[in-house]
Design a protein around this motif. Structure first.
Motif, short mmCIF file in Angstrom:
data_model
loop_
_atom_site.label_atom_id
_atom_site.label_comp_id
_atom_site.label_asym_id
_atom_site.label_seq_id
_atom_site.Cartn_x
_atom_site.Cartn_y
_atom_site.Cartn_z
N MET A 1 7.92 12.06 -5.29
CA MET A 1 7.67 10.62 -5.39
C MET A 1 6.51 10.24 -4.45
SD MET A 1 10.54 7.61 -5.59
CE MET A 1 11.44 8.27 -4.22
N ASN A 2 5.58 9.46 -4.97
CA ASN A 2 4.42 9.05 -4.18
C ASN A 2 4.73 7.74 -3.44
OD1 ASN A 2 1.87 8.97 -3.15
ND2 ASN A 2 0.96 8.07 -5.00
N ILE A 3 4.88 7.84 -2.12
CA ILE A 3 5.18 6.65 -1.30
C ILE A 3 4.06 6.48 -0.29
CG2 ILE A 3 6.79 5.70 0.41
CD1 ILE A 3 8.99 7.42 -0.90
N PHE A 4 3.49 5.27 -0.23
CA PHE A 4 2.45 5.05 0.78
C PHE A 4 2.43 3.59 1.23
CE2 PHE A 4 -0.66 3.00 -2.00
CZ PHE A 4 -0.26 3.45 -3.25
N VAL A 5 1.90 3.40 2.45
CA VAL A 5 1.83 2.07 3.06
C VAL A 5 0.36 1.67 3.13
CG1 VAL A 5 2.24 0.80 5.22
CG2 VAL A 5 3.94 2.44 4.37
N GLN A 6 0.07 0.42 2.83
CA GLN A 6 -1.30 -0.07 2.98
C GLN A 6 -1.30 -1.53 3.41
OE1 GLN A 6 -2.86 0.31 -1.27
NE2 GLN A 6 -3.35 -1.84 -0.86
N LYS A 7 -2.44 -1.99 3.90
CA LYS A 7 -2.59 -3.39 4.29
C LYS A 7 -2.32 -4.30 3.10
CE LYS A 7 -4.76 -4.58 8.37
NZ LYS A 7 -6.22 -4.52 8.41
N ALA A 8 -1.65 -5.40 3.32
CA ALA A 8 -1.41 -6.35 2.24
C ALA A 8 -2.71 -7.07 1.87
CB ALA A 8 -0.36 -7.36 2.67
N GLN A 9 -2.89 -7.29 0.58
CA GLN A 9 -4.10 -7.96 0.09
C GLN A 9 -3.68 -9.19 -0.73
OE1 GLN A 9 -5.81 -4.84 -2.23
NE2 GLN A 9 -6.11 -3.53 -0.45
N TYR A 50 4.26 1.02 -1.13
CA TYR A 50 4.28 1.33 -2.56
C TYR A 50 5.20 2.51 -2.83
CZ TYR A 50 0.29 -1.36 -4.44
OH TYR A 50 -0.53 -2.35 -4.90
N VAL A 51 5.92 2.44 -3.94
CA VAL A 51 6.59 3.61 -4.50
C VAL A 51 5.98 3.78 -5.87
CG1 VAL A 51 8.77 4.62 -5.27
CG2 VAL A 51 8.70 3.21 -3.19
N GLU A 52 5.27 4.88 -6.05
CA GLU A 52 4.44 5.07 -7.26
C GLU A 52 3.50 3.87 -7.39
OE1 GLU A 52 4.40 7.92 -8.47
OE2 GLU A 52 6.34 8.81 -8.01
N ASP A 53 3.57 3.13 -8.51
CA ASP A 53 2.61 2.02 -8.68
C ASP A 53 3.24 0.66 -8.41
OD1 ASP A 53 4.26 1.97 -10.83
OD2 ASP A 53 2.68 1.78 -12.33
N GLN A 54 4.42 0.65 -7.75
CA GLN A 54 5.10 -0.64 -7.50
C GLN A 54 5.23 -0.94 -6.02
OE1 GLN A 54 8.93 -0.74 -9.69
NE2 GLN A 54 8.17 -2.77 -10.23
N ILE A 55 4.98 -2.19 -5.65
CA ILE A 55 5.23 -2.60 -4.26
C ILE A 55 6.74 -2.75 -4.09
CG2 ILE A 55 4.97 -4.47 -2.60
CD1 ILE A 55 2.16 -4.92 -3.74
N ALA A 56 7.27 -2.00 -3.11
CA ALA A 56 8.73 -1.98 -2.90
C ALA A 56 9.15 -2.83 -1.71
CB ALA A 56 9.20 -0.54 -2.72
N GLY A 57 8.20 -3.22 -0.87
CA GLY A 57 8.58 -4.00 0.31
C GLY A 57 7.35 -4.40 1.10
N TYR A 58 7.60 -5.22 2.13
CA TYR A 58 6.49 -5.67 2.97
C TYR A 58 6.95 -5.79 4.41
CZ TYR A 58 8.71 -10.25 3.07
OH TYR A 58 9.61 -11.27 3.28
N ILE A 59 5.96 -5.83 5.30
CA ILE A 59 6.26 -6.07 6.72
C ILE A 59 5.17 -6.97 7.29
CG2 ILE A 59 5.05 -3.99 7.58
CD1 ILE A 59 7.38 -3.68 9.61
#
Ligand SMILES: CC(C)(COP(=O)(O)OP(=O)(O)OC[C@H]1O[C@@H](n2cnc3c(N)ncnc32)[C@H](O)[C@@H]1OP(=O)(O)O)[C@@H](O)C(=O)NCCC(=O)NCCS
Length: 166
Positions: A1-9, A50-59
């Motif tokens: 599973m592709n999980i990654f964190v990025q800056k919110a836009q 992100y989990v795959e192509d979906q945003i799953a949460g925020y901080i």
């Protein structure tokens, strides 16, 4: 599973608003809350997971009491979409966003000194903050929100996942 964190836009706003509404059902006007927080950069610094192509949460992280060389950071708000909860995402989101933020602050000649976080007394999130941030309980305010609010603080030296060569 592709999980990654990025800056919110800006184009993440709609999804963050949706997650906020689901996670904090007593809070009003999710749209304004999210937009005003995102627009308050760098006082507030926001990330999504992100989990795959979906945003799953925020901080949302906040710099407290001015832009200081030694930053007192607050974990202002975190939420994971109900469909993605209890999969370990909050811990990834906290650590990965904090590593990115630490680097960004370092490039601006700032360093995280302490992290402040609070949660209601009955929220299991307290254990997450104790585990991930090595946060220690320092105060309880009984008459703030609906339930008693527990305040926790962590020290940079206890955040082993950060680059401590700074
Ligand atoms: C709190 C929240 C961010 C946690 O996110 P999450 O990704 O579901 O949490 P994780 O999967 O990373 O779980 C972390 C730990 O909490 C535990 N946990 C997860 N869901 C739980 C639940 N409903 N009840 C009790 N413990 C739970 C996990 O078992 C895990 O413990 P472990 O490390 O000992 O195995 C999420 O539940 C949420 O968005 N809640 C609503 C908003 C909220 O309360 N935010 C925090 C406000 S302070």
């Amino acid at each position: 599973m592709n999980i990654f964190v990025q800056k919110a836009q800006q184009d993440h706003v709609e999804r963050i608003v949706q997650i906020h509404g689901l996670a904090f059902i007593r809070q009003k006007d999710s749209y304004q809350w999210v937009v005003s927080t995102l627009n308050a950069y760098p006082r507030y610094i926001c990330y999504v997971i992100y989990v795959e192509d979906q945003i799953a949460g925020y901080i949302f992280w906040a710099q407290k009491s001015g832009f200081r060389p030694e930053v007192i950071l607050e974990l202002d708000q975190i939420a994971i979409h109900p469909n993605f909860q209890a999969k370990g995402l909050s811990k990834i989101l906290i650590t990965d966003s904090l590593k990115m933020l630490d680097l960004e602050l370092h490039q601006n000649e700032q360093i995280i000194k302490k992290i402040l976080v609070s949660t209601s007394k009955d929220n299991f999130a307290k254990k997450i903050y104790q585990d991930v941030l090595a946060a220690k309980e320092v105060a309880v305010i009984s008459d703030l929100f609906r339930l008693a609010e527990v305040y926790l603080i962590s020290d940079r030296q206890d955040l082993k996942f950060l680059d401590n060569s700074f």
